[in-house]
Enzyme design. Structure first.
Site, mmCIF file in Angstrom:
data_model
loop_
_atom_site.group_PDB
_atom_site.id
_atom_site.type_symbol
_atom_site.label_atom_id
_atom_site.label_comp_id
_atom_site.label_asym_id
_atom_site.label_seq_id
_atom_site.Cartn_x
_atom_site.Cartn_y
_atom_site.Cartn_z
ATOM 1 C CE LYS A 234 -5.178 -0.657 1.443
ATOM 2 N NZ LYS A 234 -5.311 -2.078 2.413
ATOM 3 C CB THR B 266 -0.763 -0.097 1.539
ATOM 4 O OG1 THR B 266 -1.812 -0.882 1.247
ATOM 5 C CG2 THR B 266 -1.520 1.236 1.368
HETATM 6 P P1 NAD Z 1 5.345 -5.727 7.587
HETATM 7 O O1 NAD Z 1 6.851 -4.512 7.930
HETATM 8 O O2 NAD Z 1 5.445 -6.980 8.567
HETATM 9 O O3 NAD Z 1 6.365 -6.677 6.888
HETATM 10 C C1 NAD Z 1 7.331 -5.627 5.927
HETATM 11 C C2 NAD Z 1 8.242 -6.277 5.222
HETATM 12 O O4 NAD Z 1 8.903 -6.074 4.025
HETATM 13 C C3 NAD Z 1 9.439 -7.072 6.362
HETATM 14 O O5 NAD Z 1 9.405 -8.281 6.512
HETATM 15 C C4 NAD Z 1 10.554 -5.886 6.040
HETATM 16 O O6 NAD Z 1 11.879 -6.614 6.861
HETATM 17 C C5 NAD Z 1 10.683 -6.041 4.937
HETATM 18 N N1 NAD Z 1 11.395 -5.166 4.065
HETATM 19 C C6 NAD Z 1 11.908 -3.720 4.147
HETATM 20 N N2 NAD Z 1 12.456 -2.949 2.614
HETATM 21 C C7 NAD Z 1 12.877 -4.376 2.523
HETATM 22 C C8 NAD Z 1 13.700 -4.488 1.479
HETATM 23 N N3 NAD Z 1 14.228 -2.665 0.940
HETATM 24 N N4 NAD Z 1 14.204 -5.190 0.870
HETATM 25 C C9 NAD Z 1 13.168 -6.507 0.616
HETATM 26 N N5 NAD Z 1 12.504 -6.390 1.987
HETATM 27 C C10 NAD Z 1 12.134 -5.268 3.187
HETATM 28 O O7 NAD Z 1 4.623 -4.966 6.931
HETATM 29 P P2 NAD Z 1 3.116 -5.390 7.026
HETATM 30 O O8 NAD Z 1 1.999 -5.698 8.092
HETATM 31 O O9 NAD Z 1 2.899 -6.972 5.758
HETATM 32 O O10 NAD Z 1 2.761 -4.680 5.017
HETATM 33 C C11 NAD Z 1 2.933 -4.790 3.398
HETATM 34 C C12 NAD Z 1 2.244 -3.578 3.367
HETATM 35 O O11 NAD Z 1 0.487 -4.261 3.062
HETATM 36 C C13 NAD Z 1 2.478 -2.310 3.900
HETATM 37 O O12 NAD Z 1 2.232 -1.973 2.378
HETATM 38 C C14 NAD Z 1 0.557 -2.714 4.370
HETATM 39 O O13 NAD Z 1 0.429 -1.096 4.656
HETATM 40 C C15 NAD Z 1 0.003 -2.885 3.492
HETATM 41 N N6 NAD Z 1 -1.036 -4.086 4.452
HETATM 42 C C16 NAD Z 1 -1.195 -4.592 5.445
HETATM 43 C C17 NAD Z 1 -2.262 -4.908 6.043
HETATM 44 C C18 NAD Z 1 -1.912 -6.075 7.268
HETATM 45 O O14 NAD Z 1 -3.114 -6.269 7.924
HETATM 46 N N7 NAD Z 1 -0.510 -5.763 7.755
HETATM 47 C C19 NAD Z 1 -3.272 -4.797 4.968
HETATM 48 C C20 NAD Z 1 -3.618 -4.200 4.152
HETATM 49 C C21 NAD Z 1 -2.415 -4.057 3.774
#
Ligand code: NAD
Length: 297
Positions: A171, A96
Site C-alpha cells: 500500500k 493503513t
Molecule cells: P475514520 O476516522 O472515519 O474512522 C475511524 C474510526 O475508528 C472512528 O469511527 C473512530 O471513532 C474509531 N476508533 C478510533 N479509535 C478506536 C478504538 N480504540 N476502538 C474502536 N474504535 C476506534 O477513518 P476511515 O476513513 O474510516 O479510515 C480508517 C482506516 O482506513 C485508516 O487507517 C485510513 O488510512 C484507511 N483508509 C481510508 C480510506 C478513505 O478513503 N477514507 C481509504 C483507504 C484506507
C-alpha cells in the site's frame, strides 16, 4: 455464517461492516463514537461495551482504525483482543498503519495461537460502500485462505502480497509512487500553461507517449480531459491531501527503518505537508497543482 467482532466503524469501517451483515454474518461491534455504533446496530449488529467484549464468542475479528497506535491499543495488553479472543480466532486488520506495528501485532497474535493478516485497502469510501475494495494482504497462507470469504464480502480484488506486513508495504509503495506521479503530472501541466501549450493537446500527446501514467489518464489534475476527475469539481475529494500525506509519511518512516533511499518520496511528503499547512488537507490530492502554480488559495 460466522460470528464477527468489528472495531472501527468510521467512513470506511461503517460500510464494510454493513456489507458483512448483508452477507449473512452476525456482528458484534465497538467504536468510540456512539453515533457510529448506533448506525451499525440499526443495520443489525449488536453493540459491545468495550473492545475486549467484541473479541468474546466470535470466530473472526475485523479492525478498521485510524493509525498504528490505535491498532496496538486494541490488540495488545492484558485486556486486548489477542489476550481475550479464543485460541485460533482469525484476526483481520484493514487499517493503513506502519509496517513495523503490523509485523509486531501479527507476531503477538501468532504467538498466542491466532491467525492474523494485515489487509489495508484502496478504493475509498465509494469502494467500501459498493463492496468493491482492493485488499492488499500480508500474512501466512493459511490465515489468508481463511480470510478470503470475508474479504470477498467487502471487496473485489484480493491480493496476497506475502508475509506479515507486506500488505502495508504494498500500500505505501503504491501510494508513494502515486504521490510522486501526481506532482510530476501537475508540474508538466503548470509548465505547459507557461509555455502556451493547451491542456488538451498535452493530454492527447502524453496519454499516448512515454509520460503516460494513471495520474494523467484516469485522474487528470486539470479540468477537461478526464471528465470524472476531481479537477472538474473544484478538487472535491476523491482522495484527500491529508490521506495522501499520511501514506507518504508512513513510506518515509518505513524507508528510514529499512535504509531505502527515497528522495522523491521525501520531496512529495514535504510538498503535500506544505499544501496541508496552507489549509487544504480536505481537498483532493490533485489540487496540489494550485500550489505548484503559486496560487494555492
Ligand atoms: P475514520 O476516522 O472515519 O474512522 C475511524 C474510526 O475508528 C472512528 O469511527 C473512530 O471513532 C474509531 N476508533 C478510533 N479509535 C478506536 C478504538 N480504540 N476502538 C474502536 N474504535 C476506534 O477513518 P476511515 O476513513 O474510516 O479510515 C480508517 C482506516 O482506513 C485508516 O487507517 C485510513 O488510512 C484507511 N483508509 C481510508 C480510506 C478513505 O478513503 N477514507 C481509504 C483507504 C484506507
Amino acid at each position: 455464517m460466522a460470528r464477527i467482532g468489528f472495531l472501527g466503524l468510521g467512513n470506511m469501517g461503517g460500510p464494510m461492516a454493513r456489507n458483512l451483515l448483508k452477507a449473512g454474518h452476525s456482528l458484534k461491534v465497538f467504536d468510540l463514537s456512539a453515533a457510529a455504533v448506533e448506525k451499525a446496530t440499526s443495520a443489525g449488529a449488536t453493540a459491545a461495551a468495550k473492545p475486549a467484549d467484541a473479541a468474546r464468542d466470535v470466530d473472526v475479528i475485523v479492525t478498521m482504525l485510524p493509525a498504528g497506535a490505535h491498532v496496538r491499543s486494541v490488540y495488545l495488553g492484558d485486556d486486548g483482543l489477542i489476550a481475550t479472543a479464543a485460541k485460533g480466532t482469525l484476526m483481520i486488520d484493514c487499517s493503513t498503519i506502519d509496517v513495523a506495528t503490523a509485523r509486531e501485532v501479527i507476531a503477538a497474535a501468532t504467538a498466542a495461537g491466532h491467525g492474523m493478516i494485515d489487509a489495508p485497502v484502496s478504493g475509498g469510501v465509494g469502494g467500501a460502500e459498493a463492496g468493491t475494495l482492493t485488499f492488499m494482504v500480508g500474512g501466512a497462507d493459511e490465515a489468508f485462505e481463511r480470510a478470503k470469504p470475508f474479504l470477498e464480502a467487502m471487496g473485489k480484488n484480493i491480493v496476497h502480497a506475502g508475509g506479515a506486513g507486506n500488505g502495508q508495504a504494498a500500500k505505501i509503495c503504491n501510494n508513494m509512487l502515486l504521490g510522486i506521479s501526481m506532482i510530476g503530472t501537475c508540474e508538466a501541466f503548470a509548465l505547459a500553461e507557461k509555455l502556451g501549450l493547451d491542456h488538451q493537446k498535452l493530454f492527447d500527446i502524453s496519454a499516448k507517449a512515454s509520460g503516460q501514467c494513471w495520474s494523467l489518464t484516469t485522474y487528470c489534475p486539470v479540468p477537461g480531459p478526464v471528465p470524472t476527475s476531481p479537477a472538474n469539481r473544484d478538487y472535491q475529494p476523491g482522495f484527500a491531501v491529508s490521506m495522501m500525506l499520511k501514506d507518504l509519511r508512513l513510506a518515509q518512516e518505513a524507508a528510514a527503518k529499512a535504509g531505502a533511499s527515497t528522495p522523491l518520496g521525501a520531496e512529495a511528503a514535504a510538498l503535500y505537508e506544505a499544501y496541508e499547512n496552507a489549509g487544504h488537507g480536505g481537498a483532493d490530492f490533485s489540487g496540489i497543482i494550485r500550489m505548484l502554480r503559486g496560487n494555492a488559495e
